[in-house]
Design a protein around this motif. Sequence first.
Motif, mmCIF file in Angstrom:
data_model
loop_
_atom_site.group_PDB
_atom_site.id
_atom_site.type_symbol
_atom_site.label_atom_id
_atom_site.label_comp_id
_atom_site.label_asym_id
_atom_site.label_seq_id
_atom_site.Cartn_x
_atom_site.Cartn_y
_atom_site.Cartn_z
ATOM 1 N N ALA A 899 54.133 -25.405 36.250
ATOM 2 C CA ALA A 899 54.725 -24.086 35.427
ATOM 3 C C ALA A 899 56.801 -24.633 35.015
ATOM 4 N N HIS A 900 55.471 -24.230 33.576
ATOM 5 C CA HIS A 900 56.091 -25.280 32.734
ATOM 6 C C HIS A 900 57.302 -24.133 31.732
ATOM 7 N N SER A 901 58.299 -24.406 31.164
ATOM 8 C CA SER A 901 59.407 -23.055 30.713
ATOM 9 C C SER A 901 59.852 -23.726 29.787
ATOM 10 N N PRO A 902 59.486 -24.044 29.270
ATOM 11 C CA PRO A 902 60.392 -24.705 27.411
ATOM 12 C C PRO A 902 62.133 -23.975 27.296
ATOM 13 N N THR A 903 62.203 -22.446 27.200
ATOM 14 C CA THR A 903 63.079 -21.843 27.085
ATOM 15 C C THR A 903 63.935 -22.350 27.956
ATOM 16 N N ARG A 904 63.617 -22.489 29.387
ATOM 17 C CA ARG A 904 64.725 -22.721 30.633
ATOM 18 C C ARG A 904 64.691 -24.132 30.887
ATOM 19 N N LYS A 905 63.521 -25.129 30.166
ATOM 20 C CA LYS A 905 63.543 -26.905 29.396
ATOM 21 C C LYS A 905 63.048 -27.014 31.834
ATOM 22 N N GLN A 906 62.477 -26.088 32.388
ATOM 23 C CA GLN A 906 62.287 -26.025 33.951
ATOM 24 C C GLN A 906 60.858 -26.442 33.803
ATOM 25 N N THR A 907 59.800 -27.243 34.239
ATOM 26 C CA THR A 907 58.602 -28.000 34.921
ATOM 27 C C THR A 907 58.369 -28.024 36.905
ATOM 28 N N VAL A 908 57.902 -27.552 37.400
ATOM 29 C CA VAL A 908 57.850 -27.237 39.104
ATOM 30 C C VAL A 908 56.653 -27.381 38.956
ATOM 31 N N LYS A 909 55.847 -28.599 40.394
ATOM 32 C CA LYS A 909 54.534 -28.305 40.049
ATOM 33 C C LYS A 909 54.286 -27.588 41.504
ATOM 34 N N VAL A 910 53.309 -26.611 41.493
ATOM 35 C CA VAL A 910 52.596 -25.517 42.066
ATOM 36 C C VAL A 910 50.715 -25.823 42.634
ATOM 37 N N ARG A 911 51.243 -25.468 43.601
ATOM 38 C CA ARG A 911 49.500 -25.180 44.245
ATOM 39 C C ARG A 911 49.453 -23.393 44.550
ATOM 40 N N VAL A 912 47.782 -23.407 43.688
ATOM 41 C CA VAL A 912 47.752 -21.740 43.603
ATOM 42 C C VAL A 912 47.124 -21.548 44.885
ATOM 43 N N GLY A 913 46.772 -20.351 45.582
ATOM 44 C CA GLY A 913 46.458 -19.551 46.349
ATOM 45 C C GLY A 913 46.427 -17.828 46.705
ATOM 46 N N SER A 914 46.361 -17.375 48.063
ATOM 47 C CA SER A 914 46.129 -16.215 47.566
ATOM 48 C C SER A 914 47.819 -15.709 47.510
ATOM 49 N N PRO A 915 48.247 -14.090 46.899
ATOM 50 C CA PRO A 915 49.046 -13.807 46.554
ATOM 51 C C PRO A 915 49.719 -13.157 47.886
ATOM 52 N N HIS A 916 48.761 -13.248 48.719
ATOM 53 C CA HIS A 916 49.612 -12.475 49.563
ATOM 54 C C HIS A 916 50.339 -13.647 51.293
ATOM 55 N N PHE A 917 51.681 -13.642 50.597
ATOM 56 C CA PHE A 917 52.463 -14.687 51.465
ATOM 57 C C PHE A 917 52.944 -14.693 53.300
ATOM 58 N N TYR A 918 53.036 -12.867 52.846
ATOM 59 C CA TYR A 918 53.547 -12.585 54.613
ATOM 60 C C TYR A 918 52.988 -11.951 55.172
ATOM 61 N N ASP A 919 51.968 -12.016 56.185
ATOM 62 C CA ASP A 919 51.199 -11.506 57.034
ATOM 63 C C ASP A 919 50.142 -10.400 56.346
ATOM 64 N N PRO A 920 49.755 -11.038 56.160
ATOM 65 C CA PRO A 920 47.845 -11.373 55.343
ATOM 66 C C PRO A 920 47.231 -10.156 55.737
ATOM 67 N N SER A 921 46.812 -9.989 57.102
ATOM 68 C CA SER A 921 46.200 -9.345 57.703
ATOM 69 C C SER A 921 46.744 -7.903 58.376
ATOM 70 N N GLY A 922 48.541 -7.525 57.221
ATOM 71 C CA GLY A 922 48.579 -6.406 57.470
ATOM 72 C C GLY A 922 49.415 -5.625 59.220
ATOM 73 N N GLU A 923 49.199 -7.039 59.607
ATOM 74 C CA GLU A 923 49.747 -6.672 61.598
ATOM 75 C C GLU A 923 51.019 -5.802 61.119
ATOM 76 N N ARG A 924 51.937 -5.635 60.580
ATOM 77 C CA ARG A 924 53.300 -5.430 60.896
ATOM 78 C C ARG A 924 53.919 -4.529 59.876
ATOM 79 N N TYR A 925 52.713 -3.594 60.108
ATOM 80 C CA TYR A 925 52.293 -2.658 58.729
ATOM 81 C C TYR A 925 53.184 -1.186 59.886
ATOM 82 N N ARG A 926 51.658 -2.036 61.419
ATOM 83 C CA ARG A 926 51.628 -0.809 62.430
ATOM 84 C C ARG A 926 52.410 -0.639 63.265
ATOM 85 N N ASP A 927 52.566 -0.244 64.530
ATOM 86 C CA ASP A 927 53.363 -0.142 65.570
ATOM 87 C C ASP A 927 52.893 -1.491 66.656
#
Length: 927
Positions: A899-927
Amino acid sequence: MGQADWPGGAAMIRFTFDGRALTAKPGQTLAAALLDHGIKLVGRSFKYHRPRGILSAGVEEPNALVTVGTGGRAEPNTRATDLYVYDGMVATSQNRWPSLSSDLGSALQLVAKALPAGFYYKTFFGPPKLWLFYEKFIRRAAGLGPAPVEADPDRYAQRAAFCDVLVVGAGPAGLIAARDAARAGKRVILVEQDAELAPSLLRDPQEIEGQPGSVWAASVAAELRAKGGRVLTRTSASGLWDDNFICLSEKLVEPGQVPQGAFTQRYWHVRADEVVLATGTLERPLTFANNDRPGVMLSQAVRTYVSRFGVVPGQRVVVATSNDDAYLTATALRQAGAEVVAVLDSRPSPAGQDSGFAVLNCAAPVSAAGGKRGVTGVTALIDGAERSFACDLIAMSGGFTPVVHLHMQAGGKLDWDDAAQAFVPGATRQNVRTVGSAAAPAPAETFGALGPAKQAFVDFQNDVTVADLDLAWREGYRSVEHLKRYTTLGMATDQGKTSNMAALDRIARREGMEVPQAGLTTFRPPYTPVSMGALVGLATGEHAQPTRRPALYDLHAAKHPIWLNAGYWKRPRAYPVGSETLAEAGLREARSVRQAVGLCDVSTLAKFEVQGPDAVQFLERVCQTTVGKLAVGRGRYTFMAREDGLVFDDGTVWRLEDNRYLLTSSTGGASRMATWLSYVRNYLCADLKVSVVCVQEHYAAIAVAGPQSSAVMAELTGAEAPRHMSVSETGIAGVPVLLMAASFSGERAFEVHFDARHAEAVWRAIEDKVLQAGGAPYGIEAMELLRIEKGHLVVGPDIDGRLTADELGLGKMVNKAGGWIGAATLHRPDFADSMRKQLVGIEAVNGGSIPEGAMLVRRVGEQAEGHVTASGLRIMEGGSIALAHLMGGHMRHGEELYAHSPTRKQTVKVRVGSPHFYDPSGERYRD
């Protein structure tokens, strides 16, 4: 500065030009005052920095552009011919260094052959790094006058008006048209861009109805005012749109002048039943070598300076003409004491022979002699032989071009007047008519360009010569619009008022065709430049856009939050405690939601009630998800596509009764969604029996989220909380509410919707229970952290109108039966490309913060394959995470990028994955 008396008995006005102290007579324009002092050099051309003098006496002036005023009131590119001198005025010439007389930029004339039309297209190309080198020099050379860097201290007004008849132009024809309308009992507005009514009668005095012209004009204006009409001077009609909607720009003071009242300009929006255009004509220059030298002027302009302003621009004058009007100029000059050396009349004898002047027929100028101090002579072609004349002024007239700009903007057609060699107004589709000389210009001949083509100028300001037109034509630019852009013809501040007809004549002669066959450029508004401040009016600073405050604004303000402008709304971004920063407060609030419970004001969500027998059919056209299968008391997440099949907004839809639904969508897109639903209802689904009502401000809404939210709601309502994506009608603090079980945070959550008049009572009741449960209020910052971790989307960064539902990871929710708007377009081959951008999640591999907006690249310096749309943190564990759009992203989980930002002069190595980082199965939606 004070004032001094002058021999005429009136007070002289003092001003400065390039630091030189000068005086002017009352009522003189800056151009008139400079000519009165014998100053002929007033500017430099854009490209070659050639010396330029005053050409005209009106708004068509291409040469005499100055910066007037100082500080924030400085206004560049002001026409000296349309600027009345006022006491203390500071005027400065432009586009020269170090001085107007000694301009180093004039050295460009030595390499003029290397800078023909379109040279920049052939020169400034190559790799991006080379362009960055070019750009510095191009930007330094661009423009004429420097833009002010200080804030504008003045205020600008806007006003709306209606009338039966609006007359543009207060010459004799316009005054008579306005008077006739007023006598017929109609409401009239008369507009004149000059400071005086009937300026042509000041140039050519005559009696009308037994009165001197100026007296007659004043009496007509007085009659109009007495009958309830408006007479606006120093007011330009800048544009004419559909349904006779016309915009007027009124100068209340001169540019750069300190206003005595509240405003410096007023911008009018006028709707008229009929528009009468008495806009007159513009005199055309002649095209010959060095026709741009100081001392070469339009004939009527010379006459204006002599008769109206009492200024004689030269003592030895050669008049060059193709029509009768220039003889009036010769007469005015003789009466003022100047010597008319010769009249060069391009027409054959006996034209002009009875004028009393030394008339030479079949004669035209070939080349002017002289330099920056003015012309010293002219060489003419007379019956095939050349002859030279010594002179210090050339007054030229190549005929007259009707001012048809507003007529064309109203959808009017143009006819060709062969006698006048000009376009005249033809049929129009609006209630617009043209009167006076604009409808019937005086006859004139044209004879084409003479002299060396590289020195014969067509567009004076942008240095476009006959040779440039010929080159563009040889290189294949046959369309006038293309030729215009290639050569920059007519693209200067005068917008081709003096150059377009000369260019069309050249093209026509080159191809052996008539001028109408050569084509015509578009007459776009504004007719003359309009100040940005006038267009903005009072919508500046905090008033630049509406500031909307939710029903709970005062209650939030008491907590001293950090505010965020979300769309038009003021929303709390975070509620810092003690010395907390925004980041610290947001993280604390987000953790409160994850561990206990929080409440958030979501009143600004767009909300629409959809009712009627065909409500289901309507919603299944608008929403990409199924709606008809919802039971009463149930809801679902939904999203909407444009006609191109791309998702542009999302929200929820709830079935409250059999034929009654509540549809919510994003805060920032509320106005757009209201417009879209209106369009769909009235045009795409006009046959459906359905009502769509925006209830965004009728309902306030509070989100309650966290593991303890069910218990809090049960305690508040005295009943079991509804299950996820269900809605119930209940009460809180004695106020009827809709309790909707929906989550944007990833936790069990509810939205409470109710009459906004009771917002404070409901908030306080919920807040008391939340605090007792160990929770806290949370703002947009915490909401952003929560939704990024869960992988929920927001309109703008994530849903940006460029991705399909499948590319956003929502494909399984789409109604496979189709029928929704945009469904048919998804069968296009381009949408099957697996390397289109798709929504993914990314996580920092070796620590560091992922910069929002960063490009996703395999290696720094390579082509970007995507970008970061939203960046946040894992709320409990820490670590940088983000959502992103990545080419072919669904197939690239596990891949590592930067992830490279020339304007902020930042470069970070990243790993691609699912956009659901938290509770992907949705269990916490329910009681």
